[in-house]
Design a protein around this motif. Structure first.
Motif, PDB file in Angstrom:
ATOM      1  N   PRO A 186      32.481  45.236  33.895  1.00  0.00           N
ATOM      2  CA  PRO A 186      32.275  45.860  32.575  1.00  0.00           C
ATOM      3  C   PRO A 186      31.662  47.455  32.697  1.00  0.00           C
ATOM      4  O   PRO A 186      31.140  47.763  33.649  1.00  0.00           O
ATOM      5  N   THR A 187      31.974  48.129  31.750  1.00  0.00           N
ATOM      6  CA  THR A 187      31.879  49.582  31.701  1.00  0.00           C
ATOM      7  C   THR A 187      30.463  49.805  31.410  1.00  0.00           C
ATOM      8  O   THR A 187      29.714  49.008  30.686  1.00  0.00           O
ATOM      9  N   ASP A 188      29.840  51.107  31.543  1.00  0.00           N
ATOM     10  CA  ASP A 188      28.472  51.416  31.320  1.00  0.00           C
ATOM     11  C   ASP A 188      28.299  51.284  29.832  1.00  0.00           C
ATOM     12  O   ASP A 188      27.247  50.595  29.107  1.00  0.00           O
ATOM     13  N   GLY A 189      29.338  51.656  29.054  1.00  0.00           N
ATOM     14  CA  GLY A 189      29.204  51.566  27.631  1.00  0.00           C
ATOM     15  C   GLY A 189      29.063  50.132  27.270  1.00  0.00           C
ATOM     16  O   GLY A 189      28.328  49.781  26.400  1.00  0.00           O
ATOM     17  N   GLU A 190      29.767  49.305  27.708  1.00  0.00           N
ATOM     18  CA  GLU A 190      29.697  47.960  27.486  1.00  0.00           C
ATOM     19  C   GLU A 190      28.581  47.367  27.943  1.00  0.00           C
ATOM     20  O   GLU A 190      27.908  46.261  27.091  1.00  0.00           O
ATOM     21  N   LEU A 191      27.766  47.834  28.892  1.00  0.00           N
ATOM     22  CA  LEU A 191      26.726  47.043  29.526  1.00  0.00           C
ATOM     23  C   LEU A 191      25.412  47.762  28.568  1.00  0.00           C
ATOM     24  O   LEU A 191      24.532  46.805  28.424  1.00  0.00           O
ATOM     25  N   ALA A 192      25.744  48.751  27.823  1.00  0.00           N
ATOM     26  CA  ALA A 192      24.399  49.370  27.396  1.00  0.00           C
ATOM     27  C   ALA A 192      23.898  48.522  26.258  1.00  0.00           C
ATOM     28  O   ALA A 192      22.835  48.389  26.169  1.00  0.00           O
ATOM     29  N   THR A 214      30.311  32.923  41.776  1.00  0.00           N
ATOM     30  CA  THR A 214      30.595  34.228  42.513  1.00  0.00           C
ATOM     31  C   THR A 214      29.320  34.942  42.430  1.00  0.00           C
ATOM     32  O   THR A 214      29.174  36.097  42.998  1.00  0.00           O
ATOM     33  N   ALA A 215      28.102  34.638  41.575  1.00  0.00           N
ATOM     34  CA  ALA A 215      27.304  35.527  41.283  1.00  0.00           C
ATOM     35  C   ALA A 215      26.124  34.643  41.434  1.00  0.00           C
ATOM     36  O   ALA A 215      24.799  34.797  40.690  1.00  0.00           O
ATOM     37  N   ARG A 216      25.852  33.746  42.620  1.00  0.00           N
ATOM     38  CA  ARG A 216      24.631  32.897  42.544  1.00  0.00           C
ATOM     39  C   ARG A 216      23.520  33.456  42.681  1.00  0.00           C
ATOM     40  O   ARG A 216      22.326  33.180  42.095  1.00  0.00           O
ATOM     41  N   GLY A 217      23.417  34.679  43.602  1.00  0.00           N
ATOM     42  CA  GLY A 217      22.019  35.321  44.030  1.00  0.00           C
ATOM     43  C   GLY A 217      21.874  36.216  42.943  1.00  0.00           C
ATOM     44  O   GLY A 217      20.419  36.211  42.474  1.00  0.00           O
ATOM     45  N   GLU A 218      22.514  36.770  42.108  1.00  0.00           N
ATOM     46  CA  GLU A 218      22.200  37.484  40.961  1.00  0.00           C
ATOM     47  C   GLU A 218      21.547  36.558  39.609  1.00  0.00           C
ATOM     48  O   GLU A 218      20.580  37.019  38.919  1.00  0.00           O
ATOM     49  N   LEU A 219      22.163  35.369  39.610  1.00  0.00           N
ATOM     50  CA  LEU A 219      21.879  34.411  38.456  1.00  0.00           C
ATOM     51  C   LEU A 219      20.441  34.032  38.905  1.00  0.00           C
ATOM     52  O   LEU A 219      19.635  33.899  37.775  1.00  0.00           O
ATOM     53  N   ALA A 220      20.033  33.770  40.026  1.00  0.00           N
ATOM     54  CA  ALA A 220      18.866  33.361  40.331  1.00  0.00           C
ATOM     55  C   ALA A 220      17.813  34.266  40.210  1.00  0.00           C
ATOM     56  O   ALA A 220      16.660  34.018  39.598  1.00  0.00           O
ATOM     57  N   ARG A 221      18.017  35.599  40.285  1.00  0.00           N
ATOM     58  CA  ARG A 221      17.127  36.706  40.327  1.00  0.00           C
ATOM     59  C   ARG A 221      16.924  36.589  38.499  1.00  0.00           C
ATOM     60  O   ARG A 221      15.785  37.132  38.224  1.00  0.00           O
ATOM     61  N   LEU A 222      18.046  36.506  37.959  1.00  0.00           N
ATOM     62  CA  LEU A 222      17.756  36.830  36.436  1.00  0.00           C
ATOM     63  C   LEU A 222      16.955  35.700  36.000  1.00  0.00           C
ATOM     64  O   LEU A 222      16.182  35.769  35.040  1.00  0.00           O
ATOM     65  N   LEU A 223      17.177  34.521  36.551  1.00  0.00           N
ATOM     66  CA  LEU A 223      16.395  33.543  35.789  1.00  0.00           C
ATOM     67  C   LEU A 223      14.712  33.781  36.294  1.00  0.00           C
ATOM     68  O   LEU A 223      14.020  33.557  35.345  1.00  0.00           O
ATOM     69  N   ALA A 315      29.136  38.771  39.125  1.00  0.00           N
ATOM     70  CA  ALA A 315      28.109  39.510  40.138  1.00  0.00           C
ATOM     71  C   ALA A 315      27.912  40.917  39.716  1.00  0.00           C
ATOM     72  O   ALA A 315      26.774  41.330  39.364  1.00  0.00           O
ATOM     73  N   ALA A 316      29.049  41.735  39.220  1.00  0.00           N
ATOM     74  CA  ALA A 316      28.927  42.876  38.782  1.00  0.00           C
ATOM     75  C   ALA A 316      28.227  42.993  37.299  1.00  0.00           C
ATOM     76  O   ALA A 316      27.269  44.152  37.211  1.00  0.00           O
ATOM     77  N   ALA A 317      28.448  42.222  36.542  1.00  0.00           N
ATOM     78  CA  ALA A 317      27.977  42.223  35.141  1.00  0.00           C
ATOM     79  C   ALA A 317      26.387  41.819  35.255  1.00  0.00           C
ATOM     80  O   ALA A 317      25.643  42.529  34.634  1.00  0.00           O
ATOM     81  N   LEU A 318      25.987  40.843  35.821  1.00  0.00           N
ATOM     82  CA  LEU A 318      24.730  40.548  36.039  1.00  0.00           C
ATOM     83  C   LEU A 318      23.781  41.658  36.859  1.00  0.00           C
ATOM     84  O   LEU A 318      22.695  41.722  36.602  1.00  0.00           O
ATOM     85  N   ALA A 319      24.559  42.110  37.897  1.00  0.00           N
ATOM     86  CA  ALA A 319      23.766  43.382  38.564  1.00  0.00           C
ATOM     87  C   ALA A 319      23.282  44.488  37.499  1.00  0.00           C
ATOM     88  O   ALA A 319      22.452  45.063  37.671  1.00  0.00           O
ATOM     89  N   LEU A 321      23.055  44.063  34.316  1.00  0.00           N
ATOM     90  CA  LEU A 321      21.696  43.836  33.355  1.00  0.00           C
ATOM     91  C   LEU A 321      20.649  43.281  33.868  1.00  0.00           C
ATOM     92  O   LEU A 321      19.398  43.587  33.436  1.00  0.00           O
ATOM     93  N   LEU A 322      20.417  43.291  35.279  1.00  0.00           N
ATOM     94  CA  LEU A 322      19.253  42.519  35.884  1.00  0.00           C
ATOM     95  C   LEU A 322      18.077  43.780  35.845  1.00  0.00           C
ATOM     96  O   LEU A 322      16.950  43.048  35.294  1.00  0.00           O
ATOM     97  N   PRO A 323      18.264  44.890  35.887  1.00  0.00           N
ATOM     98  CA  PRO A 323      17.060  45.951  35.707  1.00  0.00           C
ATOM     99  C   PRO A 323      16.478  45.960  34.529  1.00  0.00           C
ATOM    100  O   PRO A 323      15.389  46.490  34.337  1.00  0.00           O
ATOM    101  N   HIS A 324      17.294  45.433  33.334  1.00  0.00           N
ATOM    102  CA  HIS A 324      16.811  45.288  31.922  1.00  0.00           C
ATOM    103  C   HIS A 324      16.106  43.966  31.566  1.00  0.00           C
ATOM    104  O   HIS A 324      15.883  43.999  30.330  1.00  0.00           O
ATOM    105  N   ALA A 325      16.136  43.173  32.279  1.00  0.00           N
ATOM    106  CA  ALA A 325      15.403  41.882  32.167  1.00  0.00           C
ATOM    107  C   ALA A 325      14.024  41.858  31.932  1.00  0.00           C
ATOM    108  O   ALA A 325      13.511  42.671  32.579  1.00  0.00           O
TER     109      ALA A 325
END
Length: 541
Positions: A186-192, A214-223, A315-319, A321-325
């Motif tokens: 996703p683009t930065d605009g979509e993510l914002a 494909t994003a198991r680590g990112e998903l666990a960190r988001l939880l 994985a890219a999308a969750l990465a 989003l993660l800093p904003h959780a």
């Protein structure tokens, strides 16, 4: 590079792809391919072409990669079509290579043995990619293109038909570099906007489908960052190990989870297609504040409205989003954990004596082990929900819902991961669809425990008819003596007829170095507290 024939070329390409085992049936129209694979790799002679594709499919799923099936032309390719539909439905990566009659007779309509009308058209319909080998100079390129297509998101089977004269011909292979597999992000605009919504969430829920693998680590960190509850589709199970206290799992349509969804203020969904049986035929309500991530653009907003669509790799999308959780409000995570306990306890109680079998399977298996499930009452009621999964690769089942595919899938998974045991959950009706694969099981002798739940027919449909109709039609079937059947096939046999049998019998079978057939006598074991009926609507009822 030059090869004596197509079989030698195929072996070279399969080695490039990391494939060491191929499933299929030998024929006059694939003989050079089978002979080379059998000589250089491992060829598993299944008893039906549909099983070849099912086994290759599960081999790929269990390894997180690509499987390969070899079939004959015409009827053989037609037999494979149903299982190709399963692979297409699941987005699983299968390289299906089928024979074809001699080039000079193609399309002549003269009834050449094993010929069928427009075989390539049929394969195109049931595959993500289909091609015909036109000459001995392009076979290698087509095989690699097919594998590339099967592995590309959103996945699916790739079929190659290969005329027999070109299989016997000397091959000239000039490998060409294929474009790199680029998964969209996703683009930065979509993510914002999605970031702003996620950071505002006080009662968040996440729903993981197969795309979350494909994003198991990112998903666990988001939880961990949010304290959100994790719902899953059947395909998403194990994306975060199901013994995690925030994993509710595949229970979305239960009353407790419906109430949780009603109170949630943001729902983030990842790589799930909201199948009908997991959403009560799309009547399940979800929050309006819905962020959806999917690598398949067509899936975005197809079933449920959404506030923000993120087209891209999970994985890219969750990465992004993660800093904003942000952490959920006080008490939300505790409520999630309470709902997790409630739905599991309720189901465990409702399945009566079968709970002992569920518990025994999980106790006997190591943490990394495949459970392959056919479409049968134990699978649909508790195998798809209550039996804990810790890795998506361990969770093998027919996502398209077709009966009879479980044993073939189990064989493929067991041979993909020989170092760990595999358990197959099947019904007597589903097993009868491909009963011949018991001989494959006996011949190949993988470390596989086949648990057959014997209720004398199609129990799911019998329960539907008992509930909605005045008579039964087509659901009561003759059942073999499984002990005699196992003996005839040279397979060890064990029987469960009471709850206290479950732990010792399943423990013994799973500890074995080879295959074992375990019959569950459901008449002797006793019924569930409530007869299971599938989550489908009957018009007018």
């Amino acid at each position: 590079m030059r090869y004596d024939n197509g079989g030698d070329l195929l072996v070279a390409v399969l080695r490039e792809l990391g494939i060491d085992t191929v499933f299929g049936i030998v024929s006059v129209h694939n003989l050079p391919l089978v002979e080379a694979v059998d000589r250089e790799l491992r060829f598993v002679p299944v008893r039906h072409e549909a099983s070849a594709v099912n086994a290759a499919d599960a081999y790929g799923r269990a390894r997180g990669g690509l499987g390969c099936a070899l079939t004959s032309t015409g009827t053989g390719a037609g037999n494979a079509a149903g299982s190709l539909i399963e692979s297409l439905s699941a987005g699983s990566s299968v390289l299906h290579i089928t024979g074809q009659i001699e080039s000079e007779f193609l399309g002549s309509g003269r009834g050449f043995i094993h010929e069928t009308k427009d075989q390539l058209g049929m394969l195109t319909t049931v595959s993500a990619y289909a091609a015909s080998v036109p000459d001995a100079e392009r076979a290698g390129r087509i095989l690699r293109e097919a594998a590339h297509a099967a592995l590309a998101a959103p996945g699916g089977p790739a079929s190659v038909e290969w005329p027999i004269d070109l299989q016997y011909a000397e091959q000239t292979d000039t490998p060409a570099e294929l474009p790199a597999q680029v998964r969209p992000a996703p683009t930065d605009g979509e993510l914002a906007a999605a970031r702003a919504l996620l950071s505002s969430a006080r009662r968040p829920l996440i729903w993981a489908g197969g795309g979350a693998a494909t994003a198991r680590g990112e998903l666990a960190r988001l939880l961990e960052a949010t304290g959100a509850g994790l719902l899953t589709s059947n395909s998403g199970r194990g994306a975060v190990p199901e013994d995690h206290e925030q994993v509710i799992g595949n229970f979305a349509t239960t009353p407790a989870v419906r109430a949780l969804l009603a109170d949630a203020d943001v729902l983030l969904t990842i790589g799930t297609h909201f199948r009908s049986n997991e959403t009560a035929d799309y009547t399940l309500a979800i929050p309006a504040a819905h962020i959806q991530i999917d690598v398949d653009a067509a899936a975005l907003g197809r079933v449920y409205p959404l506030a923000h669509a993120l087209h891209g790799d999970a994985a890219a999308a969750l990465a992004g989003l993660l800093p904003h959780a942000r952490p959920a409000e006080a008490g939300w995570s505790e409520r999630v954990a309470a709902v997790r306990t409630e739905v599991r306890s309720t189901l465990h109680d409702s399945i009566g004596p079968q709970a002992a079998i569920c518990d025994a399977i999980r106790a006997a298996l190591p943490r990394e082990a495949v459970v392959a499930r056919d479409v049968t009452i134990p699978s649909s009621s508790w195998g798809n929900r209550l039996l804990e999964m810790y890795d998506p690769r361990d969770n093998v089942f027919p996502r398209g819902g077709g009966i009879g595919q479980g044993l073939g899938m189990g064989i493929g998974a067991a041979l993909a991961r020989p170092g760990a045991p595999t358990v197959v959950i099947a019904g007597d009706g589903g097993l009868a669809v491909h009963l011949g694969e018991l001989l494959t099981l006996a011949q190949e002798r993988p470390r596989l425990t086949l648990i057959v739940f014997n209720d004398g027919g199609y129990g799911v449909l019998r329960n539907m008819q008992d509930r909605y109709s005045e008579r039964r039609s087509g659901v009561d079937l003759a059942t073999p003596d499984f002990e005699l059947l196992a003996r005839a096939c040279g397979l060890p046999y064990l029987r469960i007829a009471a709850e206290e049998h479950a732990a010792p019998v399943i423990g013994e079978a799973v500890a074995s170095d080879g295959p074992t057939l375990v019959e569950v006598d459901l008449t002797a074991l006793g019924p569930m507290k409530n007869p299971f009926t599938p989550p489908v609507r009957i018009p007018g009822q």
